[in-house]
Write a protein that holds these residues in place. Structure first.
Motif, mmCIF file in Angstrom:
data_model
loop_
_atom_site.group_PDB
_atom_site.id
_atom_site.type_symbol
_atom_site.label_atom_id
_atom_site.label_comp_id
_atom_site.label_asym_id
_atom_site.label_seq_id
_atom_site.Cartn_x
_atom_site.Cartn_y
_atom_site.Cartn_z
ATOM 1 N N ILE A 1 -38.170 6.239 6.205
ATOM 2 C CA ILE A 1 -37.310 5.539 7.155
ATOM 3 C C ILE A 1 -36.127 4.948 6.388
ATOM 4 O O ILE A 1 -36.313 4.170 5.444
ATOM 5 C CB ILE A 1 -38.088 4.436 7.910
ATOM 6 C CG1 ILE A 1 -39.242 5.046 8.741
ATOM 7 C CG2 ILE A 1 -37.146 3.634 8.805
ATOM 8 C CD1 ILE A 1 -38.839 5.873 9.943
ATOM 9 N N ASP A 2 -34.946 5.351 6.805
ATOM 10 C CA ASP A 2 -33.711 4.860 6.189
ATOM 11 C C ASP A 2 -33.307 3.557 6.891
ATOM 12 O O ASP A 2 -32.795 3.569 8.005
ATOM 13 C CB ASP A 2 -32.621 5.936 6.336
ATOM 14 C CG ASP A 2 -31.264 5.489 5.785
ATOM 15 O OD1 ASP A 2 -31.070 4.278 5.558
ATOM 16 O OD2 ASP A 2 -30.399 6.366 5.598
ATOM 17 N N GLU A 3 -33.579 2.443 6.201
ATOM 18 C CA GLU A 3 -33.235 1.125 6.759
ATOM 19 C C GLU A 3 -32.062 0.502 5.993
ATOM 20 O O GLU A 3 -31.971 -0.710 5.852
ATOM 21 C CB GLU A 3 -34.454 0.199 6.721
ATOM 22 C CG GLU A 3 -35.568 0.642 7.645
ATOM 23 C CD GLU A 3 -36.016 -0.457 8.609
ATOM 24 O OE1 GLU A 3 -35.218 -1.347 8.935
ATOM 25 O OE2 GLU A 3 -37.193 -0.401 9.015
ATOM 26 N N VAL A 4 -31.210 1.389 5.474
ATOM 27 C CA VAL A 4 -30.049 0.887 4.723
ATOM 28 C C VAL A 4 -29.210 -0.045 5.596
ATOM 29 O O VAL A 4 -28.733 -1.080 5.138
ATOM 30 C CB VAL A 4 -29.220 2.087 4.195
ATOM 31 C CG1 VAL A 4 -27.833 1.655 3.724
ATOM 32 C CG2 VAL A 4 -29.974 2.779 3.063
ATOM 33 N N GLN A 5 -29.067 0.313 6.857
ATOM 34 C CA GLN A 5 -28.259 -0.519 7.763
ATOM 35 C C GLN A 5 -29.120 -1.478 8.593
ATOM 36 O O GLN A 5 -28.709 -2.595 8.888
ATOM 37 C CB GLN A 5 -27.431 0.387 8.694
ATOM 38 C CG GLN A 5 -26.421 -0.356 9.517
ATOM 39 C CD GLN A 5 -25.216 0.497 9.941
ATOM 40 O OE1 GLN A 5 -24.422 0.066 10.749
ATOM 41 N NE2 GLN A 5 -25.054 1.691 9.412
ATOM 42 N N THR A 6 -30.330 -1.043 8.954
ATOM 43 C CA THR A 6 -31.151 -1.846 9.879
ATOM 44 C C THR A 6 -32.027 -2.880 9.171
ATOM 45 O O THR A 6 -32.569 -3.771 9.826
ATOM 46 C CB THR A 6 -32.082 -0.928 10.699
ATOM 47 O OG1 THR A 6 -32.837 -0.116 9.790
ATOM 48 C CG2 THR A 6 -31.301 -0.054 11.659
ATOM 49 N N SER B 1 -26.854 1.330 -4.263
ATOM 50 C CA SER B 1 -26.249 1.632 -2.957
ATOM 51 C C SER B 1 -27.278 2.294 -2.059
ATOM 52 O O SER B 1 -28.365 2.691 -2.513
ATOM 53 C CB SER B 1 -25.069 2.590 -3.135
ATOM 54 O OG SER B 1 -25.564 3.843 -3.564
ATOM 55 N N GLY B 2 -26.884 2.443 -0.799
ATOM 56 C CA GLY B 2 -27.766 3.106 0.167
ATOM 57 C C GLY B 2 -27.958 4.574 -0.162
ATOM 58 O O GLY B 2 -29.070 5.108 -0.074
ATOM 59 N N ALA B 3 -26.865 5.234 -0.537
ATOM 60 C CA ALA B 3 -26.968 6.661 -0.853
ATOM 61 C C ALA B 3 -27.927 6.879 -2.017
ATOM 62 O O ALA B 3 -28.768 7.793 -1.991
ATOM 63 C CB ALA B 3 -25.589 7.217 -1.195
ATOM 64 N N GLU B 4 -27.827 6.021 -3.015
ATOM 65 C CA GLU B 4 -28.729 6.156 -4.178
ATOM 66 C C GLU B 4 -30.186 5.895 -3.805
ATOM 67 O O GLU B 4 -31.088 6.524 -4.363
ATOM 68 C CB GLU B 4 -28.340 5.144 -5.252
ATOM 69 C CG GLU B 4 -27.353 5.649 -6.238
ATOM 70 C CD GLU B 4 -27.131 4.590 -7.304
ATOM 71 O OE1 GLU B 4 -27.948 4.503 -8.220
ATOM 72 O OE2 GLU B 4 -26.145 3.846 -7.169
ATOM 73 N N ALA C 1 -30.395 -1.316 1.538
ATOM 74 C CA ALA C 1 -29.213 -1.601 0.700
ATOM 75 C C ALA C 1 -28.419 -2.709 1.377
ATOM 76 O O ALA C 1 -28.881 -3.849 1.418
ATOM 77 C CB ALA C 1 -28.366 -0.345 0.477
ATOM 78 N N LYS C 2 -27.273 -2.319 1.928
ATOM 79 C CA LYS C 2 -26.324 -3.226 2.598
ATOM 80 C C LYS C 2 -26.620 -4.725 2.538
ATOM 81 O O LYS C 2 -26.125 -5.430 1.678
ATOM 82 C CB LYS C 2 -26.179 -2.773 4.049
ATOM 83 C CG LYS C 2 -25.438 -1.433 4.154
ATOM 84 C CD LYS C 2 -25.171 -1.064 5.567
ATOM 85 C CE LYS C 2 -24.429 0.240 5.735
ATOM 86 N NZ LYS C 2 -22.976 0.144 5.597
ATOM 87 N N GLY C 3 -27.450 -5.239 3.455
ATOM 88 C CA GLY C 3 -27.622 -6.687 3.566
ATOM 89 C C GLY C 3 -28.448 -7.316 2.458
ATOM 90 O O GLY C 3 -28.478 -8.535 2.316
HETATM 91 C C1 LIG Z 1 -28.314 4.465 7.503
HETATM 92 C C2 LIG Z 1 -27.464 4.569 6.272
HETATM 93 N N1 LIG Z 1 -27.947 5.194 5.205
HETATM 94 C C3 LIG Z 1 -27.222 5.296 4.077
HETATM 95 C C4 LIG Z 1 -25.955 4.786 3.998
HETATM 96 C C5 LIG Z 1 -25.167 4.906 2.717
HETATM 97 O O1 LIG Z 1 -25.095 3.673 2.087
HETATM 98 P P1 LIG Z 1 -24.010 3.412 0.927
HETATM 99 O O2 LIG Z 1 -22.675 3.455 1.590
HETATM 100 O O3 LIG Z 1 -24.363 2.062 0.377
HETATM 101 O O4 LIG Z 1 -24.179 4.493 -0.079
HETATM 102 C C6 LIG Z 1 -25.408 4.120 5.089
HETATM 103 C C7 LIG Z 1 -24.047 3.569 5.036
HETATM 104 O O5 LIG Z 1 -23.415 3.305 6.019
HETATM 105 C C8 LIG Z 1 -26.192 4.000 6.269
HETATM 106 O O6 LIG Z 1 -25.725 3.379 7.353
#
Ligand SMILES: Cc1ncc(COP(=O)(O)O)c(C=O)c1O
Length: 423
Positions: A225-230, A108-111, A254-256
């Motif tokens: 840089i947190d690119e979980v969404q971008t 996941s993104g948080a991880e 993560a996400k995509g």
């Molecule tokens: C920029 C960003 N970082 C981290 C997260 C957390 O990702 P996850 O919900 O997969 O743990 C999100 C989720 O919306 C996010 O948008």
């Protein structure tokens, strides 16, 4: 027992047996196809939010489905006690298209962000430097674990769960002086999103990010840089950082990346990778054959089907049409974002949650953020005509809710009576 076609029963079971932490619309989907989701009454909905920027290839994509079916029939999971070819391949592909030398996979993104935070601290620990503070931005969002709510610059996510993890500082987003003055001898890293997606789709200024990069270089600080969404093509380039002319030290995705199969990734340089020694970090599921097959296939399809070209073309069209609508209706305060991550902000006459409901009534799915913003993050394969249907729906709703701005002709007509008319 199957409750699949009985929405009342589904909702009843959910209410009674699921932790009540979400606020879903009264909808349950049986299946999806491309950019559409189909509910239990066989009604189609245009998916303009794509599982919150997750369904990059839409629903039931032929190539992704085929690859996953094959993988499920061969091996889903085997643990990190062994080499995993799909994991090695995905790491190679991500490193080859980025600044990075090494990849770590999780779920996941948080991880992914947890790993980034730990790695930054570990990096200085092993160098023998007492640096542990991480500077993040106010209104940021980095996840829901204890570490990532501590990194998130929005107290509403962490207050009930205090005390949070120490060592985080929050600065004004897009305010370089504020960030500069927060740096101390203890600073290990600056961690930023390039578009603050969860607080209303606010892009970072290019100048700001360039200055942050320079500050990090000059002070020996890491840039995360947190690119979980971008990431993964969402903003029109594979990584959003490419559009800022910088290279980070750590990036999270993560996400995509899995097109709907849970996967997270943290990428870093060889230098920064020294922050983890064998045994310092790990995960049971992370990097398993199924999730990495999803990642590998998403990356292949992005290239084979030239999907970034589509993102950029549909994005230009959307920005053009939505900007026109904001010229027509003063209730639209701003249209912002990049690629296919777009926020539309309304003034006090339009409630974002009502707009979301009205759109759902027209069989179009979006998300709302706070009172005033709706966000779209559709599958990257969305067509122009599907995007156009969304713009038309917004136009139709606003037409019935707020008066359109008068254009010059109307104003002149109002002022100058037509022949034979008296004012
Ligand atoms: C920029 C960003 N970082 C981290 C997260 C957390 O990702 P996850 O919900 O997969 O743990 C999100 C989720 O919306 C996010 O948008």
């Amino acid at each position: 027992m199957s409750i699949e076609n009985d929405l009342d029963l589904i909702m009843d079971f959910d209410k009674n047996y699921c932790l009540q932490i979400y606020n879903p619309l009264p909808l349950a989907f049986k299946y999806g196809k491309g950019c559409y989701l189909v509910d239990e009454k066989d009604e189609e909905y245009l998916d303009m939010i794509g599982g919150i920027a997750v369904n990059s290839l839409g629903h039931a994509h032929r190539k992704l489905t085929k690859a996953l079916r094959r993988q499920v029939g061969e091996i889903i999971h085997c643990s990190n006690y062994y080499y995993i070819p799909q994991r090695s391949e995905l790491a190679y592909k991500l490193c080859k298209r980025s600044f990075a030398d090494k990849a770590f996979f999780c779920n996941s993104g948080a991880e992914a962000n947890e790993a980034a935070i730990k790695l930054a601290r570990g990096y200085f620990h092993y160098k023998g430097e007492d640096r542990y503070e991480i500077i993040t931005a106010k209104m940021s969002f980095h996840g829901r674990t204890l570490g990532t709510i501590s990194a998130t610059g929005q107290p509403k996510f962490s207050e009930p769960f205090a005390p949070v993890v120490p060592g985080f500082k929050y600065v004004e987003f897009n305010n370089f002086e504020d960030l500069e003055s927060a740096v101390t001898q203890k600073t290990a890293a600056v961690m930023l999103e390039l578009i603050q997606g969860e607080s209303g789709v606010h892009p970072a200024d290019e100048e700001y990010i360039k200055n942050v990069r320079k500050l990090c270089d000059d002070s020996g600080i890491l840039l995360i840089i947190d690119e979980v969404q971008t990431g993964v093509g969402r903003t029109g380039t594979f990584f959003c950082y490419e559009q800022y002319g910088i290279k980070p030290d750590i990036v999270t995705l993560a996400k995509g990346l899995g097109g709907g199969v849970p996967i997270g990734a943290m990428l870093c340089t060889d230098e920064v990778a020294t922050g983890f020694k064998p045994g310092d970090h790990g995960t049971t599921f992370g990097g398993n054959p199924l999730a990495c097959t999803a990642g590998n296939t998403v990356l292949d399809v992005l290239d084979e089907d030239r999907i970034l070209d589509n993102v950029n073309e549909v994005s230009s069209m959307l920005f053009e049409k939505l900007t026109k609508l904001s010229g027509k209706y003063s209730a639209i305060k701003s249209v912002r974002g990049k690629g296919l991550l777009i926020g539309i902000e309304f003034d006090e006459r339009i409630s974002a949650s009502n707009m979301r409901l009205e759109l759902a009534g027209k069989h179009i799915l979006v998300s709302s953020i706070g009172n005033s913003v709706i966000r779209i993050a559709p599958p990257l394969i969305i067509t122009k005509s599907q995007a156009n249907a969304f713009c038309k729906a917004i136009d139709g709703i606003l037409k019935n809710t707020v008066p359109a701005k008068k254009n010059v002709i109307d104003i002149i007509k109002d002022k100058i009576p037509a022949k034979g008319e008296t004012k």
